[in-house]
Design an enzyme around this catalytic site. Structure first.
Site, PDB file in Angstrom:
ATOM      1  N   SER A  83       1.001  -1.150  -0.091  1.00 44.26           N
ATOM      2  CA  SER A  83      -0.202  -0.145  -0.026  1.00 44.26           C
ATOM      3  C   SER A  83       0.838   1.507   0.042  1.00 44.26           C
ATOM      4  O   SER A  83       1.997   1.175   0.419  1.00 44.26           O
ATOM      5  CB  SER A  83      -0.848   0.078   1.278  1.00 44.26           C
ATOM      6  OG  SER A  83      -1.448   1.205   1.510  1.00 44.26           O
TER       7      SER A  83
ATOM      8  N   TYR B 212      -1.142  -0.846  10.355  1.00 43.90           N
ATOM      9  CA  TYR B 212      -1.413  -1.295   8.980  1.00 43.90           C
ATOM     10  C   TYR B 212      -0.109  -0.912   8.195  1.00 43.90           C
ATOM     11  O   TYR B 212       0.534  -1.576   7.386  1.00 43.90           O
ATOM     12  CB  TYR B 212      -2.547  -0.791   8.350  1.00 43.90           C
ATOM     13  CG  TYR B 212      -2.982  -1.058   6.996  1.00 43.90           C
ATOM     14  CD1 TYR B 212      -3.555  -2.159   6.405  1.00 43.90           C
ATOM     15  CD2 TYR B 212      -2.516  -0.069   6.089  1.00 43.90           C
ATOM     16  CE1 TYR B 212      -3.744  -2.434   5.141  1.00 43.90           C
ATOM     17  CE2 TYR B 212      -2.961  -0.022   4.721  1.00 43.90           C
ATOM     18  CZ  TYR B 212      -3.438  -1.311   4.238  1.00 43.90           C
ATOM     19  OH  TYR B 212      -3.840  -1.354   2.958  1.00 43.90           O
TER      20      TYR B 212
HETATM   21  N1  LIG Z   1      -9.029  -0.575  -0.878  1.00 43.62           N
HETATM   22  C1  LIG Z   1      -7.786   0.279  -0.794  1.00 43.62           C
HETATM   23  O1  LIG Z   1      -7.989   1.294  -0.541  1.00 43.62           O
HETATM   24  C2  LIG Z   1      -6.325  -0.297  -0.654  1.00 43.62           C
HETATM   25  C3  LIG Z   1      -5.961  -1.441  -0.502  1.00 43.62           C
HETATM   26  N2  LIG Z   1      -4.726  -2.034  -0.243  1.00 43.62           N
HETATM   27  C4  LIG Z   1      -4.392  -3.516  -0.268  1.00 43.62           C
HETATM   28  O2  LIG Z   1      -5.012  -4.233  -1.211  1.00 43.62           O
HETATM   29  C5  LIG Z   1      -5.289  -5.485  -0.900  1.00 43.62           C
HETATM   30  C6  LIG Z   1      -6.984  -5.704  -1.027  1.00 43.62           C
HETATM   31  O3  LIG Z   1      -7.592  -4.982  -0.540  1.00 43.62           O
HETATM   32  P1  LIG Z   1      -9.086  -4.792  -0.800  1.00 43.62           P
HETATM   33  O4  LIG Z   1      -9.437  -5.573  -2.170  1.00 43.62           O
HETATM   34  O5  LIG Z   1      -9.209  -3.316  -0.800  1.00 43.62           O
HETATM   35  O6  LIG Z   1      -9.884  -5.407   0.334  1.00 43.62           O
HETATM   36  P2  LIG Z   1     -11.369  -6.258   0.432  1.00 43.62           P
HETATM   37  O7  LIG Z   1     -11.648  -6.155   1.990  1.00 43.62           O
HETATM   38  O8  LIG Z   1     -12.106  -5.830  -0.483  1.00 43.62           O
HETATM   39  O9  LIG Z   1     -10.728  -7.847   0.272  1.00 43.62           O
HETATM   40  C7  LIG Z   1     -10.018  -8.430   1.270  1.00 43.62           C
HETATM   41  C8  LIG Z   1      -9.976  -9.978   0.955  1.00 43.62           C
HETATM   42  O10 LIG Z   1      -9.030 -10.528   1.765  1.00 43.62           O
HETATM   43  C9  LIG Z   1      -9.781 -11.622   2.554  1.00 43.62           C
HETATM   44  N3  LIG Z   1      -9.337 -11.859   3.684  1.00 43.62           N
HETATM   45  C10 LIG Z   1      -8.939 -10.995   4.838  1.00 43.62           C
HETATM   46  N4  LIG Z   1      -8.361 -11.963   5.585  1.00 43.62           N
HETATM   47  C11 LIG Z   1      -8.033 -12.900   5.207  1.00 43.62           C
HETATM   48  C12 LIG Z   1      -7.596 -14.115   5.990  1.00 43.62           C
HETATM   49  N5  LIG Z   1      -6.904 -14.292   7.031  1.00 43.62           N
HETATM   50  N6  LIG Z   1      -7.285 -15.054   5.124  1.00 43.62           N
HETATM   51  C13 LIG Z   1      -7.787 -15.066   3.790  1.00 43.62           C
HETATM   52  N7  LIG Z   1      -8.323 -14.345   3.333  1.00 43.62           N
HETATM   53  C14 LIG Z   1      -8.715 -13.194   3.741  1.00 43.62           C
HETATM   54  C15 LIG Z   1     -11.406 -10.989   2.805  1.00 43.62           C
HETATM   55  O11 LIG Z   1     -12.280 -12.288   2.977  1.00 43.62           O
HETATM   56  C16 LIG Z   1     -11.588 -10.329   1.500  1.00 43.62           C
HETATM   57  O12 LIG Z   1     -12.212 -10.960   0.507  1.00 43.62           O
HETATM   58  C17 LIG Z   1      -4.985  -5.622   0.709  1.00 43.62           C
HETATM   59  O13 LIG Z   1      -3.668  -6.082   0.818  1.00 43.62           O
HETATM   60  C18 LIG Z   1      -5.000  -3.792   1.148  1.00 43.62           C
HETATM   61  O14 LIG Z   1      -4.270  -3.738   2.004  1.00 43.62           O
HETATM   62  C19 LIG Z   1      -3.883  -1.284  -0.406  1.00 43.62           C
HETATM   63  C20 LIG Z   1      -4.077   0.153  -0.463  1.00 43.62           C
HETATM   64  C21 LIG Z   1      -5.215   0.732  -0.559  1.00 43.62           C
HETATM   65  C1  LIG Z   2      -3.545   5.864   2.250  1.00 46.87           C
HETATM   66  C2  LIG Z   2      -3.358   4.599   1.499  1.00 46.87           C
HETATM   67  C3  LIG Z   2      -3.295   4.503   0.329  1.00 46.87           C
HETATM   68  C4  LIG Z   2      -4.738   3.955   2.004  1.00 46.87           C
HETATM   69  C5  LIG Z   2      -6.116   4.268   2.190  1.00 46.87           C
HETATM   70  C6  LIG Z   2      -7.010   3.476   2.585  1.00 46.87           C
HETATM   71  C7  LIG Z   2      -6.854   2.262   2.616  1.00 46.87           C
HETATM   72  C8  LIG Z   2      -7.932   1.209   3.245  1.00 46.87           C
HETATM   73  O1  LIG Z   2      -9.110   1.506   3.179  1.00 46.87           O
HETATM   74  O2  LIG Z   2      -7.773   0.094   3.296  1.00 46.87           O
HETATM   75  C9  LIG Z   2      -5.588   1.781   2.479  1.00 46.87           C
HETATM   76  O3  LIG Z   2      -5.592   0.165   2.809  1.00 46.87           O
HETATM   77  C10 LIG Z   2      -4.607   2.210   2.290  1.00 46.87           C
HETATM   78  O4  LIG Z   2      -3.443   1.613   2.029  1.00 46.87           O
END
Ligand SMILES: NC(=O)C1=CN([C@@H]2O[C@H](COP(=O)(O)OP(=O)(O)OC[C@H]3O[C@@H](n4cnc5c(N)ncnc54)[C@H](O)[C@@H]3O)[C@@H](O)[C@H]2O)C=CC1
Ligand SMILES: CC(C)c1ccc(C(=O)O)c(O)c1O
Length: 254
Positions: free
Chosen positions: A142, A155
């Site tokens: 991230s 995080y």
């Molecule tokens: N949405 C955002 O703004 C940002 C997301 N990220 C990263 O992107 C990646 C994906 O995030 P999103 O799609 O936004 O989240 P999301 O919440 O839509 O999806 C996350 C998925 O991971 C699964 N999960 C959670 N804990 C788990 C576990 N212990 N074992 C197996 N599966 C598990 C959940 O069931 C869910 O399907 C993450 O690593 C997040 O930190 C990074 C920066 C920004």
């Molecule tokens: C500030 C960063 C990019 C950010 C913002 C929001 C989420 C979230 O909702 O999970 C993140 O995972 C981030 O990394």
């Protein structure tokens, strides 16, 4: 992109917002995707959707924080789908709070999912890739791990750790020609972001995040998937230990 057809790809958190976009794109490119997710129902629904569209995928109900369960699931994938070619560590979790208002049980959960999860996955998959001298890893960190993010202290600690770990794995795996790279999304419209920023205050936080993005909008999961596929493809075979932000210019790190 070259070299993705018939490849076996594991995507953790594959049923979530960014994960499902990644899974769809891999299957559109002809890969076979193993959807690893805690949410068995969502993973099964995604696999149904991919199969209806003519793609190949299978769901695996796995908690990536459980070391033994991860090893067992990886073994099952290799028996059912074949040797794993690509690992995408995408699963992640957080909820927004100022550090001084958090307590250890919360830190333990954030660290278990965002740090121990990827450690377990690397341990189970990279030994196999290393023996075969073939494979690719893409880790989803991230921008919070590059420049910090208020209300995401633990995080950010994990995501920064994942970047450092990935660079170390890139060095350790270089002899086997296994690239390890990192994609850093910025704020992206998924359930995770909705969970982080709820209600009227949440809308203000989201508006503030968008304001910091030079492109003036939040990312969509589809914005992230293409870069992940590129790093997993043969077109990126000579790229390793790199960190790419996909965040509309939120961070411009040299
Ligand atoms: N949405 C955002 O703004 C940002 C997301 N990220 C990263 O992107 C990646 C994906 O995030 P999103 O799609 O936004 O989240 P999301 O919440 O839509 O999806 C996350 C998925 O991971 C699964 N999960 C959670 N804990 C788990 C576990 N212990 N074992 C197996 N599966 C598990 C959940 O069931 C869910 O399907 C993450 O690593 C997040 O930190 C990074 C920066 C920004
Ligand atoms: C500030 C960063 C990019 C950010 C913002 C929001 C989420 C979230 O909702 O999970 C993140 O995972 C981030 O990394």
């Amino acid at each position: 992109m070259k070299g993705l057809k018939d490849k076996v790809v594991v995507v953790t958190g594959g049923a979530g917002g960014i994960g499902s976009a990644i899974c769809r794109r891999f299957t559109e490119a002809g890969a076979i995707v193993a959807v690893f997710d805690l949410n068995a129902q969502a993973a099964s629904a995604l696999v149904g959707e991919i199969e209806t569209a003519g793609g190949r995928a299978r769901d695996y109900s796995v908690d990536i924080t459980d070391h033994e369960a991860v090893h067992a699931a990886v073994e099952r994938v290799e028996q059912e789908l074949g040797p794993i070619d690509v690992l995408v560590n995408n699963a992640g979790w957080d909820t927004g709070a100022f550090f001084l208002q958090t307590e250890k049980p919360f830190w333990d959960k954030v660290v278990a999912i965002n740090l121990y999860g990827p450690l377990n996955m690397h341990h189970a998959v990279l030994r196999r890739m290393s023996e075969r001298g073939h494979g690719r890893v893409v880790n989803i960190s991230s921008d919070a791990g590059r420049v910090g993010s208020s209300m995401e202290a633990v995080y950010s600690f994990c995501k920064g750790g994942l970047i450092a770990f990935s660079k170390t794995m890139a060095r350790e795996m270089a002899r086997q020609q296994i690239p390890v790279n990192v994609v850093c999304p910025g704020p992206t419209a998924t359930a995770l972001l909705d969970n982080l920023a709820q209600g009227e205050k949440g809308e203000r936080i989201k508006a503030g995040l968008v304001k910091a993005v030079p492109f003036g909008r939040m990312g969509q999961p589809e914005d992230i998937a293409g870069t992940v596929l590129f790093l997993a493809s043969d077109d990126a075979a000579f790229i390793t230990g790199q960190v790419i932000s996909v965040s509309g210019g939120l961070t411009m790190v040299g």
